[in-house]
Motif scaffolding. Sequence first.
Motif, PDB file in Angstrom:
ATOM      1  N   CYS A  25       0.800  -1.229   0.000  1.00 35.52           N
ATOM      2  CA  CYS A  25       0.000   0.000   0.000  1.00 35.52           C
ATOM      3  C   CYS A  25       0.832   1.278   0.000  1.00 35.52           C
ATOM      4  O   CYS A  25       0.292   2.373  -0.088  1.00 35.52           O
ATOM      5  CB  CYS A  25      -0.948   0.008   1.200  1.00 35.52           C
ATOM      6  N   ASN A  26       2.133   1.139   0.194  1.00 35.45           N
ATOM      7  CA  ASN A  26       3.070   2.271   0.174  1.00 35.45           C
ATOM      8  C   ASN A  26       3.073   3.087   1.459  1.00 35.45           C
ATOM      9  O   ASN A  26       3.781   4.102   1.556  1.00 35.45           O
ATOM     10  CB  ASN A  26       2.815   3.199  -1.019  1.00 35.45           C
ATOM     11  N   ASP A  27       2.299   2.676   2.462  1.00 32.48           N
ATOM     12  CA  ASP A  27       2.386   3.332   3.772  1.00 32.48           C
ATOM     13  C   ASP A  27       3.737   2.965   4.402  1.00 32.48           C
ATOM     14  O   ASP A  27       4.421   2.057   3.936  1.00 32.48           O
ATOM     15  CB  ASP A  27       1.233   2.880   4.661  1.00 32.48           C
ATOM     16  N   VAL A  28       4.114   3.653   5.475  1.00 29.32           N
ATOM     17  CA  VAL A  28       5.412   3.392   6.105  1.00 29.32           C
ATOM     18  C   VAL A  28       5.314   2.208   7.063  1.00 29.32           C
ATOM     19  O   VAL A  28       4.445   2.173   7.942  1.00 29.32           O
ATOM     20  CB  VAL A  28       5.901   4.643   6.868  1.00 29.32           C
ATOM     21  N   MET A  29       6.178   1.244   6.885  1.00 30.19           N
ATOM     22  CA  MET A  29       6.236   0.093   7.780  1.00 30.19           C
ATOM     23  C   MET A  29       6.790   0.527   9.137  1.00 30.19           C
ATOM     24  O   MET A  29       7.656   1.416   9.212  1.00 30.19           O
ATOM     25  CB  MET A  29       7.140  -0.990   7.200  1.00 30.19           C
ATOM     26  N   VAL A  30       6.292  -0.068  10.203  1.00 31.76           N
ATOM     27  CA  VAL A  30       6.742   0.299  11.546  1.00 31.76           C
ATOM     28  C   VAL A  30       7.240  -0.932  12.291  1.00 31.76           C
ATOM     29  O   VAL A  30       6.937  -2.073  11.931  1.00 31.76           O
ATOM     30  CB  VAL A  30       5.616   0.978  12.348  1.00 31.76           C
ATOM     31  N   THR A  41      -1.557   0.170   7.871  1.00 33.25           N
ATOM     32  CA  THR A  41      -2.706   0.255   6.967  1.00 33.25           C
ATOM     33  C   THR A  41      -3.219  -1.124   6.584  1.00 33.25           C
ATOM     34  O   THR A  41      -4.422  -1.395   6.622  1.00 33.25           O
ATOM     35  CB  THR A  41      -2.343   1.049   5.699  1.00 33.25           C
ATOM     36  N   CYS A  42      -2.325  -2.001   6.204  1.00 31.04           N
ATOM     37  CA  CYS A  42      -2.735  -3.355   5.776  1.00 31.04           C
ATOM     38  C   CYS A  42      -3.116  -4.250   6.944  1.00 31.04           C
ATOM     39  O   CYS A  42      -3.916  -5.175   6.782  1.00 31.04           O
ATOM     40  CB  CYS A  42      -1.595  -4.016   4.988  1.00 31.04           C
ATOM     41  N   GLN A  43      -2.556  -3.979   8.111  1.00 32.41           N
ATOM     42  CA  GLN A  43      -2.798  -4.828   9.290  1.00 32.41           C
ATOM     43  C   GLN A  43      -3.428  -3.984  10.382  1.00 32.41           C
ATOM     44  O   GLN A  43      -2.780  -3.571  11.335  1.00 32.41           O
ATOM     45  CB  GLN A  43      -1.483  -5.446   9.765  1.00 32.41           C
ATOM     46  N   LYS A  44      -4.721  -3.745  10.261  1.00 31.21           N
ATOM     47  CA  LYS A  44      -5.452  -2.886  11.187  1.00 31.21           C
ATOM     48  C   LYS A  44      -5.501  -3.517  12.578  1.00 31.21           C
ATOM     49  O   LYS A  44      -5.651  -4.720  12.729  1.00 31.21           O
ATOM     50  CB  LYS A  44      -6.877  -2.664  10.705  1.00 31.21           C
ATOM     51  N   ALA A  45      -5.375  -2.654  13.603  1.00 31.75           N
ATOM     52  CA  ALA A  45      -5.441  -3.129  14.981  1.00 31.75           C
ATOM     53  C   ALA A  45      -6.870  -3.422  15.417  1.00 31.75           C
ATOM     54  O   ALA A  45      -7.102  -4.219  16.318  1.00 31.75           O
ATOM     55  CB  ALA A  45      -4.819  -2.099  15.913  1.00 31.75           C
TER      56      ALA A  45
END
Length: 279
Positions: free
Chosen positions: A252-257, A271-275
Motif C-alpha cells: 500500500c506504500n504506507d510506512v512500515m513500523v 494500513t494493511c494490518q489494522k489493529a
Amino acid sequence: MPELPEVETIKRTLEQFVLGKTVDAITVQWPKIIKHPDDIVHFEQLLVGETIRKMGRYGKFLLFYFDDVVLVSHLRMEGKYRVVGKSEPMDKHTHVIFHFTDGTELRYNDVRKFGTMHVFPIGTELTVAPLQTLGPDPFQPTYTKTYVKEKLLKTTRVIKAALLDQTIIAGLGNIYVDEVLFLAKVHPARRSNTLTEKELDAIFHYAHEVLEKAVIQGGTTIRSYVDGQGEMGMFQQQLFAYGQEDKPCKHCNDVMVKIKVAGRGTHYCPTCQKADENK
C-alpha cells in the motif's frame, strides 16, 4: 536463530556430504552442549562406530539418523555445521567434532554456545523432550486447517505469541511470523481467539507458503546464517515485513513500523494490518 527454512536447507546440504559416513571418534570441547546422555563418555560410546543413514528435520531441530540412534540437534542462535578435511584449521568456536573413518570431519561451531545435542534410540525421539512437546510443522500431514483453527481459537494470547509457540506450530520464528501476519493482513497484537474464519484460513495458508518459498531460496540470511557449505540464504530479498521498518509497504506504500509484541521486535504495516478487531 535459524528457523524451519534454514534448518531444512542445512539438512539438504549436509545430506550431500555425511550420508554413509561412519564415526571413528568424537571430540567434545564444550560439554554443556551435550544434554542427553549427560555423560560425555556415554554420548561418545553411543555414536562411535555408527554410520549416518539419513537426515531429518522437525520444526527447527536437525536430526541425524545413525544405525541405531538418532542425534537431535538444535542450532539455537548461532549454531553451524561444516564438513571439512581433518587438516582444515580449527576455528576457536568449534565445540563438537565428529571424526569420520574416511578422514573428514563434521564440525559444530557455535559462537554463543547455546546449541544442544540429544541422542536417543531410534523410535523413541518423539516420546521425550525436546521433540515430545512440539506441535506439527507446516510440512507434516498433521498440520491441518482444523488443527490450526482449534489451537489458535483456544488461546487468548496475541497472535504473534501464539505463532511463536512451538507447541502449537513448530518451525516458525520471528522472521516468518512477521511475514505470515503481513500476508494474512492480521495485526500482530490481535488476540488469537478474536480471529475471523477468513483470517485463520489465511494464517494457515501463508504459514506453509512462506516457509516453502523460503526453503526454495535457501532460507533468510539476516546476520550470520549460512548453510552447510557456507552459503547465505537469499529469501531476505523477498521479505515484506521483517526488517522493513521505515520503508514503504510493498502493498500500500504506507510506512512500515516496528514495535515490540510478545517481547519480540515486530514489523507490520498499520494500513494493511489494522489493529481494530472489527475492521
